[in-house]
Design a protein around this motif. Structure first.
Motif, PDB file in Angstrom:
ATOM      1  N   THR A  53     -12.704  29.776  -4.658  1.00  0.00           N
ATOM      2  CA  THR A  53     -12.397  30.597  -3.484  1.00  0.00           C
ATOM      3  C   THR A  53     -13.520  31.575  -3.160  1.00  0.00           C
ATOM      4  O   THR A  53     -13.513  32.173  -2.098  1.00  0.00           O
ATOM      5  N   GLY A  54     -14.476  31.748  -4.087  1.00  0.00           N
ATOM      6  CA  GLY A  54     -15.562  32.708  -3.884  1.00  0.00           C
ATOM      7  C   GLY A  54     -15.252  34.063  -4.491  1.00  0.00           C
ATOM      8  O   GLY A  54     -16.050  34.985  -4.389  1.00  0.00           O
ATOM      9  N   GLU A  55     -14.107  34.174  -5.126  1.00  0.00           N
ATOM     10  CA  GLU A  55     -13.708  35.421  -5.771  1.00  0.00           C
ATOM     11  C   GLU A  55     -13.601  35.191  -7.268  1.00  0.00           C
ATOM     12  O   GLU A  55     -13.597  34.056  -7.735  1.00  0.00           O
ATOM     13  N   TYR A  56     -13.519  36.282  -8.014  1.00  0.00           N
ATOM     14  CA  TYR A  56     -13.209  36.195  -9.430  1.00  0.00           C
ATOM     15  C   TYR A  56     -12.423  37.444  -9.809  1.00  0.00           C
ATOM     16  O   TYR A  56     -12.411  38.432  -9.088  1.00  0.00           O
ATOM     17  N   GLU A  57     -11.748  37.378 -10.950  1.00  0.00           N
ATOM     18  CA  GLU A  57     -10.997  38.543 -11.420  1.00  0.00           C
ATOM     19  C   GLU A  57     -11.187  38.691 -12.920  1.00  0.00           C
ATOM     20  O   GLU A  57     -11.409  37.704 -13.634  1.00  0.00           O
ATOM     21  N   ASP A  58     -11.140  39.924 -13.375  1.00  0.00           N
ATOM     22  CA  ASP A  58     -11.204  40.192 -14.801  1.00  0.00           C
ATOM     23  C   ASP A  58      -9.982  39.573 -15.462  1.00  0.00           C
ATOM     24  O   ASP A  58      -8.861  39.694 -14.961  1.00  0.00           O
ATOM     25  N   PHE A  59     -10.197  38.884 -16.576  1.00  0.00           N
ATOM     26  CA  PHE A  59      -9.083  38.250 -17.281  1.00  0.00           C
ATOM     27  C   PHE A  59      -8.923  38.815 -18.692  1.00  0.00           C
ATOM     28  O   PHE A  59      -7.836  39.193 -19.087  1.00  0.00           O
ATOM     29  N   LEU A  60      -9.989  38.882 -19.458  1.00  0.00           N
ATOM     30  CA  LEU A  60      -9.960  39.413 -20.821  1.00  0.00           C
ATOM     31  C   LEU A  60     -11.071  40.447 -20.927  1.00  0.00           C
ATOM     32  O   LEU A  60     -12.248  40.110 -20.831  1.00  0.00           O
ATOM     33  N   THR A  61     -10.681  41.705 -21.078  1.00  0.00           N
ATOM     34  CA  THR A  61     -11.648  42.805 -21.094  1.00  0.00           C
ATOM     35  C   THR A  61     -11.411  43.672 -22.333  1.00  0.00           C
ATOM     36  O   THR A  61     -10.588  43.358 -23.167  1.00  0.00           O
ATOM     37  N   GLY A  62     -12.151  44.769 -22.420  1.00  0.00           N
ATOM     38  CA  GLY A  62     -11.955  45.716 -23.511  1.00  0.00           C
ATOM     39  C   GLY A  62     -12.998  45.611 -24.606  1.00  0.00           C
ATOM     40  O   GLY A  62     -12.837  46.194 -25.680  1.00  0.00           O
ATOM     41  N   PHE A  63     -14.085  44.910 -24.365  1.00  0.00           N
ATOM     42  CA  PHE A  63     -15.123  44.736 -25.378  1.00  0.00           C
ATOM     43  C   PHE A  63     -16.142  45.873 -25.392  1.00  0.00           C
ATOM     44  O   PHE A  63     -17.058  45.866 -26.197  1.00  0.00           O
ATOM     45  N   VAL A  64     -15.982  46.835 -24.494  1.00  0.00           N
ATOM     46  CA  VAL A  64     -16.845  48.016 -24.448  1.00  0.00           C
ATOM     47  C   VAL A  64     -15.948  49.241 -24.573  1.00  0.00           C
ATOM     48  O   VAL A  64     -14.963  49.371 -23.850  1.00  0.00           O
ATOM     49  N   THR A  65     -16.284  50.135 -25.498  1.00  0.00           N
ATOM     50  CA  THR A  65     -15.493  51.346 -25.702  1.00  0.00           C
ATOM     51  C   THR A  65     -15.756  52.356 -24.589  1.00  0.00           C
ATOM     52  O   THR A  65     -16.711  52.215 -23.826  1.00  0.00           O
ATOM     53  N   ALA A  66     -14.936  53.379 -24.522  1.00  0.00           N
ATOM     54  CA  ALA A  66     -15.067  54.418 -23.489  1.00  0.00           C
ATOM     55  C   ALA A  66     -16.431  55.103 -23.546  1.00  0.00           C
ATOM     56  O   ALA A  66     -16.950  55.538 -22.520  1.00  0.00           O
ATOM     57  N   ASP A  67     -17.025  55.182 -24.729  1.00  0.00           N
ATOM     58  CA  ASP A  67     -18.332  55.836 -24.846  1.00  0.00           C
ATOM     59  C   ASP A  67     -19.499  54.854 -24.692  1.00  0.00           C
ATOM     60  O   ASP A  67     -20.653  55.191 -24.945  1.00  0.00           O
ATOM     61  N   GLY A  68     -19.214  53.617 -24.240  1.00  0.00           N
ATOM     62  CA  GLY A  68     -20.264  52.658 -23.924  1.00  0.00           C
ATOM     63  C   GLY A  68     -20.715  51.773 -25.075  1.00  0.00           C
ATOM     64  O   GLY A  68     -21.672  51.017 -24.923  1.00  0.00           O
ATOM     65  N   GLN A  69     -20.064  51.862 -26.207  1.00  0.00           N
ATOM     66  CA  GLN A  69     -20.435  51.017 -27.340  1.00  0.00           C
ATOM     67  C   GLN A  69     -19.810  49.631 -27.193  1.00  0.00           C
ATOM     68  O   GLN A  69     -18.650  49.497 -26.829  1.00  0.00           O
ATOM     69  N   VAL A  70     -20.589  48.608 -27.499  1.00  0.00           N
ATOM     70  CA  VAL A  70     -20.121  47.223 -27.388  1.00  0.00           C
ATOM     71  C   VAL A  70     -19.678  46.730 -28.755  1.00  0.00           C
ATOM     72  O   VAL A  70     -20.406  46.859 -29.728  1.00  0.00           O
ATOM     73  N   TRP A  71     -18.494  46.184 -28.823  1.00  0.00           N
ATOM     74  CA  TRP A  71     -18.017  45.626 -30.091  1.00  0.00           C
ATOM     75  C   TRP A  71     -17.693  44.138 -29.984  1.00  0.00           C
ATOM     76  O   TRP A  71     -17.342  43.501 -30.971  1.00  0.00           O
ATOM     77  N   GLY A  72     -17.846  43.568 -28.804  1.00  0.00           N
ATOM     78  CA  GLY A  72     -17.593  42.148 -28.628  1.00  0.00           C
ATOM     79  C   GLY A  72     -18.412  41.575 -27.494  1.00  0.00           C
ATOM     80  O   GLY A  72     -18.678  42.252 -26.507  1.00  0.00           O
TER      81      GLY A  72
END
Length: 103
Positions: A53-72
């Protein structure tokens, strides 16, 4: 960000709601060299009559903490025989199993 893995949800033998049938799912590995982190998620790509359709949506998120650290960092995505989505993650060295449970 980079989509490293992509799959299409089956139109039969699925365990997700009917509106997911045939849709694409892409693992966004993330972008380490940006001021604002981008990616680090799995997106859903809605399809209509076999075309994006030309769109996308977030499906599985949460790999970045509130302070910007990446854990996944999602890498691959596939559908198992049980209808679950399986997502490989080279940040936490995990395989995530995503299932649908009714509300």
């Amino acid at each position: 960000m980079a989509s490293l893995g992509m799959t299409f949800y089956p139109t039969s033998k699925s365990s997700f709601p009917a509106q997911y049938a045939g849709d694409g799912f892409a693992a966004e590995h993330g972008s380490w060299n940006r001021a604002n982190r981008g990616g680090y998620e799995v997106i859903r790509i809605p399809m209509k009559n076999g075309k994006a359709t030309g769109e996308y949506e977030d499906f599985l998120t949460g790999f970045v903490t509130a302070d910007g650290q990446v854990w996944g960092r999602p890498v691959g995505v596939t559908v198992g025989h049980d209808g679950a989505l399986y997502v490989t993650d080279d940040g936490s060295r995990s395989v995530w199993r995503v299932t649908y449970t009714e509300k």
